[in-house]
Design an enzyme around this catalytic site. Structure first.
Site, mmCIF file in Angstrom:
data_model
loop_
_atom_site.group_PDB
_atom_site.id
_atom_site.type_symbol
_atom_site.label_atom_id
_atom_site.label_comp_id
_atom_site.label_asym_id
_atom_site.label_seq_id
_atom_site.Cartn_x
_atom_site.Cartn_y
_atom_site.Cartn_z
ATOM 1 N N ASP A 1 -4.088 0.057 -4.688
ATOM 2 C CA ASP A 1 -4.261 -0.160 -3.256
ATOM 3 C C ASP A 1 -5.543 0.511 -2.786
ATOM 4 O O ASP A 1 -5.914 1.585 -3.275
ATOM 5 C CB ASP A 1 -3.065 0.401 -2.480
ATOM 6 C CG ASP A 1 -2.998 1.921 -2.515
ATOM 7 O OD1 ASP A 1 -3.332 2.563 -1.509
ATOM 8 O OD2 ASP A 1 -2.620 2.473 -3.570
ATOM 9 N N SER A 2 -6.238 -0.142 -1.866
ATOM 10 C CA SER A 2 -7.459 0.387 -1.259
ATOM 11 C C SER A 2 -8.470 0.777 -2.337
ATOM 12 O O SER A 2 -8.892 -0.049 -3.129
ATOM 13 C CB SER A 2 -7.122 1.565 -0.343
ATOM 14 O OG SER A 2 -8.214 1.903 0.478
ATOM 15 N N ALA A 3 -8.832 2.074 -2.425
ATOM 16 C CA ALA A 3 -9.778 2.505 -3.460
ATOM 17 C C ALA A 3 -9.235 2.206 -4.849
ATOM 18 O O ALA A 3 -9.983 1.836 -5.759
ATOM 19 C CB ALA A 3 -10.059 4.000 -3.312
ATOM 20 N N HIS B 1 -4.130 -1.570 7.322
ATOM 21 C CA HIS B 1 -4.559 -1.322 5.946
ATOM 22 C C HIS B 1 -3.411 -0.737 5.114
ATOM 23 O O HIS B 1 -2.698 0.172 5.552
ATOM 24 C CB HIS B 1 -5.746 -0.354 5.986
ATOM 25 C CG HIS B 1 -6.379 -0.069 4.672
ATOM 26 N ND1 HIS B 1 -6.956 -1.037 3.893
ATOM 27 C CD2 HIS B 1 -6.535 1.107 3.988
ATOM 28 C CE1 HIS B 1 -7.451 -0.493 2.797
ATOM 29 N NE2 HIS B 1 -7.201 0.805 2.826
#
Length: 429
Positions: free
Chosen positions: A262-264, A402
């Protein structure tokens, strides 16, 4: 004073700077004010996301305040070299977002330190990636040097099983061991997010892992890569490749591994596949990407249009505490050269050659700042793999911010977990 001693500027910090009663009270006051403001705004002005309850809004607003105010974002670019980022790293670790241990009705976890066999430390050959490739080569050589001197690397890793699995197994000791349960066991290797700076020991994501494990019926392994700003790029990517190679050395087959993030962590997952592709190394069976941060230059229009909808703050690259800068080169002034360096596909996969990628599921919230970057990435993968029209499954969830699966209790998060389960099972039909 020693002429070689670095002089640092004093940084005004709002959260605790050392473990003390006063520091804890300071954090309690910070969080309490966020909660009170959230409750007041929810009932006085109405919810910003009408489909979600008060608990959702409180957590979202606390995250927003934490990200916007835990570090001062009004320092000039010129002070970049005068900030003690090792101290800032300790401050961030001390003030990580709160995590909850798993309850038995959700799942179980165990943390292991796995010793890395020096034989799996990759000798990179990444000429096409220029400076980034050179940094990875140097990092591998450093690790090999330590190994020769008897200083073996370890990978700390969470192993998580969901409640659906524990109900079917009275003895979970083998399930929480790093060894394969059988020669063809299928597993998920999950890289946590946190802007490369937070997520110590993956504890912030335990409920995500447990839900993913329950819906897929698979064990989830989450390695703890080194965090910025103490460790900058490519430390995180190198650690993730070490974790993948370690899984293979333990006996897991690449075709039985799905990599998620997820994300990074989503960016790390894609960048890892780009390295595997460049070096003709075995691919995982598929990718599950949750709000992946695929463009570190933050170029999509939604960074402006969704400012009031997401909990992520919109920051200037002139800000020394911009997450991209802390991840890539903490303490270096931002300029046009750095901005161009950030377009390297190992940092921002959206700029890479995405032909030949494995099947992937991409999930995101319609309200998040990264929306347009992620949708652009999805479209590029489809265009470069036009002979495989079903390679990418893109899911955009209305009203969601997010990495909304962190709010695991939300109906949308439960829908997303169920979809992950269906996608993973479809890989091995």
């Amino acid at each position: 004073m020693d002429s070689n001693t670095q002089e640092y500027v004093d940084i005004p910090l709002r959260l605790k700077t050392k473990e003390s009663i006063f520091g804890r009270l300071q954090n309690i006051n910070f969080i309490s004010r966020c909660v009170i403001d959230s409750i007041f705004n929810y009932y006085w002005h109405g919810p910003t996301t009408t489909s979600q309850n008060l608990r959702f809004h409180i957590i979202k607003n606390v995250l927003q305040k934490y990200l916007a105010e835990s570090l001062p974002h009004d320092l000039p670019n010129e002070l970049s070299e005068k900030i003690d980022f090792e101290y800032i790293s300790e401050y961030i670790a001390m003030n990580n977002p709160p995590s909850r241990m798993l309850t038995s009705d959700v799942g179980q976890n165990r943390e292991f330190d796995i010793c890395v066999d020096p034989e799996i430390i990759t000798r990179y050959s990444l000429e096409r990636y220029g400076l980034s490739g050179d940094k990875l080569v140097a990092m591998a050589e450093e690790d090999l040097g330590y190994a020769k001197n008897g200083q073996a690397r370890t990978i700390s890793c969470q192993i998580v099983i969901g409640a659906n699995i524990t109900r079917e197994n009275s003895d979970t000791s083998s399930l929480l061991s790093p060894d394969p349960l059988n020669p063809n066991e299928k597993v998920i290797l999950f890289f946590h997010g946190g802007a490369y700076c937070v997520g110590e020991r993956s504890l912030t994501h335990l409920y995500v892992y447990a839900n993913v494990s329950s819906t897929t019926g698979l064990r989830v392994f989450s390695p703890n890569y080194r965090l910025a700003p103490k460790y900058c790029f490519p430390s995180q990517l190198h650690d993730c490749l070490l974790a993948y190679n370690t899984m293979l050395s333990l006996g897991f087959k690449p075709e039985n591994i799905i990599i998620s993030g997820d994300s990074a962590g989503g960016s790390l997952a894609v960048s890892l596949v780009l390295i595997l592709k460049e070096m003709s190394m075995p691919f995982p069976a598929g990718l599950v990407l949750l709000s992946p941060w695929v463009d570190s230059t933050c170029s999509g229009a939604s960074w402006n249009t969704n400012q009031k909808l997401d909990y992520l703050p919109t920051l200037s690259f002139e800000d020394p505490f911009h997450p991209t800068r802390m991840f890539y080169a903490a303490g270096r002034r931002f300029d046009k050269t750095m901005f161009e360096e950030l377009k390297c596909p190992l940092i921002s996969p959206v700029f890479g050659d995405l032909a030949g990628m494995p099947s992937m599921l991409i999930q995101l919230g319609n309200n998040e700042l990264l929306r347009d970057d992620i949708c652009g990435f999805s479209e590029k993968v489809k265009q470069q793999n036009s002979d495989e029209p079903n390679l990418v499954k893109l899911e955009v969830y209305p009203d969601m911010p997010h990495v909304f699966v962190l709010l695991h209790f939300a109906p949308a998060a439960q829908m997303a977990f169920a979809s992950i389960g269906k996608f993973v099972k479809s890989i091995w039909k």
